[in-house]
Scaffold this active site. Structure first.
Site, PDB file in Angstrom:
ATOM      1  N   ASP A 420       0.855  -1.191   0.000  1.00  0.00           N
ATOM      2  CA  ASP A 420       0.000   0.000   0.000  1.00  0.00           C
ATOM      3  C   ASP A 420       0.897   1.250   0.000  1.00  0.00           C
ATOM      4  OD1 ASP A 420      -2.301   1.503   0.147  1.00  0.00           O
ATOM      5  OD2 ASP A 420      -2.777   0.999   2.222  1.00  0.00           O
ATOM      6  N   GLU A 423       2.812   5.090  -3.945  1.00  0.00           N
ATOM      7  CA  GLU A 423       2.857   6.053  -5.083  1.00  0.00           C
ATOM      8  C   GLU A 423       4.201   6.747  -5.195  1.00  0.00           C
ATOM      9  OE1 GLU A 423       0.355   5.892  -2.767  1.00  0.00           O
ATOM     10  OE2 GLU A 423      -0.781   4.642  -4.167  1.00  0.00           O
ATOM     11  N   ASP A 543      -9.214   3.893  -1.950  1.00  0.00           N
ATOM     12  CA  ASP A 543     -10.037   4.436  -0.866  1.00  0.00           C
ATOM     13  C   ASP A 543     -11.295   5.090  -1.409  1.00  0.00           C
ATOM     14  OD1 ASP A 543      -8.018   3.541   0.688  1.00  0.00           O
ATOM     15  OD2 ASP A 543      -7.148   5.509   1.085  1.00  0.00           O
TER      16      ASP A 543
HETATM   17  C1  LIG Z   1      -9.534   6.861  -4.957  1.00  0.00           C
HETATM   18  C2  LIG Z   1     -10.855   6.322  -5.315  1.00  0.00           C
HETATM   19  O1  LIG Z   1     -11.822   7.032  -5.361  1.00  0.00           O
HETATM   20  N1  LIG Z   1     -10.906   5.036  -5.567  1.00  0.00           N
HETATM   21  C3  LIG Z   1     -12.048   4.282  -5.903  1.00  0.00           C
HETATM   22  C4  LIG Z   1     -13.151   4.329  -4.859  1.00  0.00           C
HETATM   23  O2  LIG Z   1     -14.104   3.414  -5.250  1.00  0.00           O
HETATM   24  C5  LIG Z   1     -14.705   3.610  -6.463  1.00  0.00           C
HETATM   25  C6  LIG Z   1     -15.768   2.593  -6.639  1.00  0.00           C
HETATM   26  O3  LIG Z   1     -16.362   2.198  -5.479  1.00  0.00           O
HETATM   27  C7  LIG Z   1     -13.696   3.535  -7.553  1.00  0.00           C
HETATM   28  O4  LIG Z   1     -14.266   3.733  -8.769  1.00  0.00           O
HETATM   29  C8  LIG Z   1     -12.620   4.540  -7.272  1.00  0.00           C
HETATM   30  O5  LIG Z   1     -11.658   4.493  -8.265  1.00  0.00           O
END
Ligand SMILES: CC(=O)N[C@H]1CO[C@H](CO)[C@@H](O)[C@@H]1O
Ligand SMILES: *[C@@H]1O[C@H](CO)[C@@H](O)[C@H](O)[C@H]1NC(C)=O
Ligand SMILES: *[C@@H]1O[C@H](CO)[C@@H](O)[C@H](O)[C@H]1NC(C)=O
Ligand SMILES: *[C@@H]1O[C@H](CO)[C@@H](O)[C@H](O)[C@H]1NC(C)=O
Ligand SMILES: *[C@@H]1O[C@H](CO)[C@@H](O)[C@H](O)[C@H]1NC(C)=O
Ligand SMILES: *[C@@H]1O[C@H](CO)[C@@H](O)[C@H](O)[C@H]1NC(C)=O
Ligand SMILES: *[C@@H]1O[C@H](CO)[C@@H](O)[C@H](O)[C@H]1NC(C)=O
Ligand SMILES: *[C@@H]1O[C@H](CO)[C@@H](O)[C@H](O)[C@H]1NC(C)=O
Ligand SMILES: *[C@@H]1O[C@H](CO)[C@@H](O)[C@H](O)[C@H]1NC(C)=O
Ligand SMILES: *[C@@H]1O[C@H](CO)[C@@H](O)[C@H](O)[C@H]1NC(C)=O
Ligand SMILES: *[C@@H]1O[C@H](CO)[C@@H](O)[C@H](O)[C@H]1NC(C)=O
Length: 845
Positions: A420, A423, A543
């Site tokens: 995790d 980046e 997230d």
């Molecule tokens: C960072 C972010 O928003 N990640 C994901 C959160 O969840 C949704 C779907 O539930 C994703 O599409 C996002 O990319």
């Protein structure tokens, strides 16, 4: 050979478009002229010199005067265009970081050719042609090639159907009216249409039912802008290294792309089970209770995950002696294993700066950390406070990382690893710990009232503040990451390699896992990814938030990663941030049970959302996982195919029905493989779904087996709270097994074959079998086909199994298309060995 065509220079003949009166791009850069065209010895391409056609425009950097163009064609199926500076000073991705397969042995699917022109006003331009169709077309747009800014523009059709590029939470079909995809790895919680963790520059276009693809091999930050019927790359450095894939099917494109950058890893079978995780478990007792409570609720938990809570002071490879003492975790691990369940834990790249902490002192000794320009260790800040960052380019980093992992695995030989924050994330800007004494502990970021950058931005430093500002979601490109002037062992600054950090971490971790358990498939989950990461790791969408919109967006995010060659993907079920609700969690688990990677995950401070917490959610989970576990052999077979030809397991309908214009922007439904259609509820309080059923195919309801002909329009389906609509496509044969509480128990059961005939009474399907875990071992790949009367098994039968097909369920239409009412027949008591070829008569009663 097509060298004649390759060398054909034509005058710019740009067809009239909707935006011909718009001056775009707005600058007057001179473009390039062409000289010294030389055919390659084997006639498969050519090289040429490009030289600046006028005075430099230096819009966002210094124009590079002399470039080299190299064009190469592989079997007409993949065509590569490399435009690099003649002096080769621009950064290029080292070949050992992303191991591109330059010697494809794929069959030719399409016939791509290259044409170039020199326009009196805009200079050199090129077209990639598939037949007479220019799938990429820079004619009339000047090439800009500067040290810190490269601009390449291609005309695309009005309202083009373009998919991919990211990682960006967005709808599946790219908004081409005026939108920007920014490629810059970023730790960010649930933004919309902004850059997040991964860097993927591949896109696909569905043009009139035929797909093609394009991949830009460049690690720099960039914007990919779509406006005025063009796609324009604006890159902060490097070179233009593009590959075009001719399709014509979506799967041909992904096959070519993953053949080039790396095939998806072959997953171990157990990862197809249900996973549960939460950030914020108080102690190992709570973890043990969760495991037990899933079991009591009859919900088949396969894998328990522990987040950073188990670490001592958030330090990698440590165990909190009070709440997560190692002997207790070992005990949990042992208990899980006794029931054929698994344990995965987290490792972050950032290593606490602490002279009593082995991983840090040994890293320092072996010179494995990212540095400041003055040679000191770069110190950012993450969960454990001030931290150093492994430099994956340094000579000793692999052996150091492997030996830290070896110590960790001596304590607890985890089934899988979650990497995790790679980046890599930092909670301060710059080397904020550099001049801070070691005994000063920073406030934890979530407690800090106002975490400020530790330094003002030096606007004159062009690596911190490049003149072209990409549309990064944060104010400066170094925010929440390693500063772009930090330096790696190969002398390259973070600016050039930032997007590769997570990818390199997965490479180095993967090679440990391979060495630790030879011949066992590693399982790695990574937040940050790059082109080719799929060969080492898998992904979750990060997230997200517990809300209805994110439930929807989880579908396009999953579909994107199928294009990126990372098909084992899913979003946090019930949502990560903020409190979920009972209804949302119901709908999410129904959908999430069909994600390739099916994991419940919650953030600290929210109400608990394990699937047994509400009776209604537990019921939805039992129903949905009952179907998923029946489908395990089908999923596994699809993942086997993914590892050989790249085809995604979760598929947009436009990939399966490319000619259907109603499907270009459908991301409310998806298919698992080519046979199962999922139509989830995505809107609050809805008790029905408007689901689209493509025509010229029969669709059978999973539960009732009743069928109907798709009529290329929406059908309103009932969807009460515990129900997700699942349909089987006519013409399919689907191997299923008896769902049990673990993957192991499920795949030990006998098979039921579901045969769903199409209206010509035929159906086919396949089944891949092996031991589910070995890298090298025996396998079977069995094809089933039927004409409605006999069932033929064909293929290879190398893997011996003790299970049989003991049951066949057959669905077929008794009427005609004008009389779409079906009778369904169940045929019991057949016994078909899966260890040899056979032909079985099917009896319809
Ligand atoms: C960072 C972010 O928003 N990640 C994901 C959160 O969840 C949704 C779907 O539930 C994703 O599409 C996002 O990319
Ligand atoms: C570009 O190439 C030409 C011809 O080889 C040479 O004269 C010129 O000096 C080169 N320019 C630069 C900046 O290297
Ligand atoms: C595109 O969007 C950007 C940012 O919102 C805006 O500045 C620009 O004017 C828009 N361009 C067009 C052609 O609409
Ligand atoms: C597990 O279930 C027991 C009995 O219902 C309950 O008391 C306990 O709080 C649950 N624990 C967790 C972590 O779910
Ligand atoms: C430094 O590491 C040691 C050993 O793991 C640990 O006991 C100590 O608490 C750490 N210091 C800080 C400030 O976290
Ligand atoms: C590797 O580590 C050793 C100490 O174990 C050190 O002497 C050597 O300089 C390191 N190599 C590099 C290239 O930093
Ligand atoms: C979540 O629910 C808990 C318990 O009801 C409450 O204390 C908390 O404020 C809620 N969180 C949010 C973000 O609403
Ligand atoms: C769903 O129903 C609840 C309760 O009636 C209501 O409060 C909420 O606004 C509804 N949501 C939507 C999107 O209609
Ligand atoms: C089908 O329904 C969905 C959801 O309401 C809608 O977005 C879509 O446009 C409809 N498709 C057709 C072809 O009517
Ligand atoms: C599978 O079927 C065979 C033959 O009917 C039977 O002998 C065997 O017990 C069955 N296996 C299981 C796990 O049910
Ligand atoms: C099995 O079916 C696939 C797809 O139809 C086909 O490509 C393959 O050649 C078949 N294999 C065998 C052994 O029949």
């Amino acid at each position: 050979m097509r060298s004649g065509l390759l060398l054909l220079a034509v005058l710019s003949a740009v067809s009239a478009g909707a935006y011909d009166n718009v001056k775009y791009p707005a600058h007057d850069c001179p473009g390039y002229n062409v000289n010294n065209i030389v055919n390659s010895a084997d006639n498969s391409g050519f090289t040429a010199d490009l030289y600046l056609a006028g005075s430099p425009c230096n819009i966002y950097g210094i124009d590079i005067q002399n470039l080299t163009l190299t064009v190469s064609v592989e079997k007409g199926n993949k065509l590569s265009v490399l435009i690099e500076d003649r002096d080769k000073k621009q950064f290029q991705i080292p070949p050992n970081v992303v191991q591109l397969n330059q010697e494809s042995n794929l069959d030719s699917f399409a016939d791509l050719t290259f044409k170039h022109t020199v326009d009196p006003k805009t200079g050199f331009g090129f077209q990639i042609l598939r037949g007479s169709d220019a799938i990429f077309d820079t004619f009339g747009y000047p090439l800009v090639f500067e040290d810190q800014y490269i601009e390449l523009t291609s005309r695309i059709p009005h309202n083009a159907n373009i998919y991919g590029m990211g990682e960006t939470p967005d709808y599946f079909k790219r908004d081409n009216s005026n939108s920007t995809k920014t490629i810059w790895a970023r730790d960010a919680g649930d933004p919309f249409r902004q850059n997040v963790y991964g860097s993927h520059t591949v896109y696909m276009e569905n043009r009139g039912g035929k797909f093609h693809g394009a991949y830009m091999h460049n690690s720099h930050g960039m914007d990919i802008v779509m406006v005025y019927d063009t796609i324009q790359y604006r890159m902060l450095g490097g070179v233009i290294d593009m590959s075009f894939f001719g399709g014509p099917s979506a799967y041909d494109v992904i096959n070519s792309y993953t053949d080039f950058v790396g095939r998806p890893n072959k997953i171990p079978y157990w990862v197809l089970g249900l996973h549960n995780c939460r950030w914020g478990y108080q102690n190992i007792d709570e973890v043990d209770q969760v495991i037990a409570n899933y079991s009591k609720a009859n919900i088949p938990l396969e894998v328990m995950w522990i987040d950073i809570d188990s670490m001592e002071g958030f330090k990698d490879f440590t165990f909190d002696p009070v709440n997560f003492p190692l002997p207790r975790i070992q005990n949990t691990y042992k208990n899980l294993h006794e029931k054929n369940q698994k344990l995965v834990m987290m490792v972050n790249p950032a290593i606490q700066r602490n002279s009593s902490y082995g991983p840090y002192t040994r890293g320092l000794e072996q010179n494995t950390f990212v540095k400041n320009l003055d040679g000191s260790t770069y110190i950012g800040e993450v969960w454990p406070g001030y931290t150093a960052y492994p430099d994956w380019f340094a000579a000793n980093t692999t052996s150091w990382w492997h030996s830290e992992f070896q110590r960790f695995y001596n304590d607890i030989p985890l089934d899988g690893v979650w990497v995790d924050m790679n980046e890599a994330s930092s909670f301060c800007i710059g080397s904020c710990g550099s001049n801070v004494p070691e005994d000063v502990i920073p406030e934890y970021p979530w407690e800090a009232a106002n975490p400020l950058p530790n330094r003002p931005l030096d606007k004159s430093n062009l690596l911190l503040n490049p003149k072209y500002a990409i549309h990064n979601g944060y104010s400066e490109i170094s925010e929440k990451g390693i500063e772009t002037i930090a330096i790696h062992a190969n002398g390259v600054q973070e600016y050039h390699v930032h997007n590769l950090y997570g990818h390199m971490m997965t490479q180095t971790t993967h090679s440990f896992l391979e060495a630790f358990r030879p011949n066992v498939r590693p399982f790695l989950l990574s937040r940050s990814t790059f082109a080719g990461t799929g060969r080492y790791a898998n992904h979750w969408n990060g997230d997200n938030n517990s809300d209805w919109f994110q439930l929807h967006i989880s579908i396009p995010s999953m579909l994107d990663f199928g294009i990126f060659g990372i098909p084992f993907v899913g979003s946090d079920i019930c949502g990560f941030f903020s409190n979920t609700t009972e209804q949302l969690c119901n709908r999410w688990v129904e959908l999430g049970a069909f994600y390739p990677f099916s994991r419940v995950h919650n953030a600290k401070g929210n109400i608990p959302q394990e699937l047994y917490r509400w009776d209604s959610v537990a019921e939805s989970a039992r129903i949905a996982y009952n179907i998923r576990y029946q489908l395990l052999p089908y999923y596994y077979t699809n993942f086997y195919t993914a590892s050989t030809i790249g085809s995604p397991v979760a598929r947009p309908l436009t990939f399966e029905f490319p000619a259907d214009t109603n499907l270009f922007n459908n991301d409310l439904q998806f298919m698992v493989g080519e046979s199962i259609l999922i139509s989830p509820v995505l809107f609050e309080n809805a008790t029905s779904v408007d689901a689209y059923f493509p025509g010229s195919t029969i669709w059978y309801d999973w539960y009732t087996h009743s069928g109907f002909y798709g009529q290329s329009k929406n059908v309103t389906l009932d969807a009460p709270l515990n129900h997700i609509n699942v349909h089987i496509r006519g013409g399919s044969i689907i191997p299923t097994q008896d769902p049990a509480m673990t993957v192991e128990a499920t795949i030990a059961s006998n098979f039921t074959l579901i045969i769903a005939l199409d209206d010509d009474s035929t159906a086919s399907g396949s089944l891949y079998l092996d031991d589910g875990i070995s890298v090298v071992g025996s396998s079977s790949l069995i094809n089933f086909s039927t004409d409605g009367e006999s069932l033929v098994l064909d293929g290879s039968f190398g893997y011996h199994v003790d299970n049989y097909i003991t049951k066949v369920i057959m669905m077929y239409p008794c009427g005609t298309p004008e009389n779409p009412s079906f009778s369904v027949d169940t045929i019991d008591c057949v016994e078909i060995s899966l260890n040899s070829k056979s032909t079985t008569e099917l009896f319809s009663s």
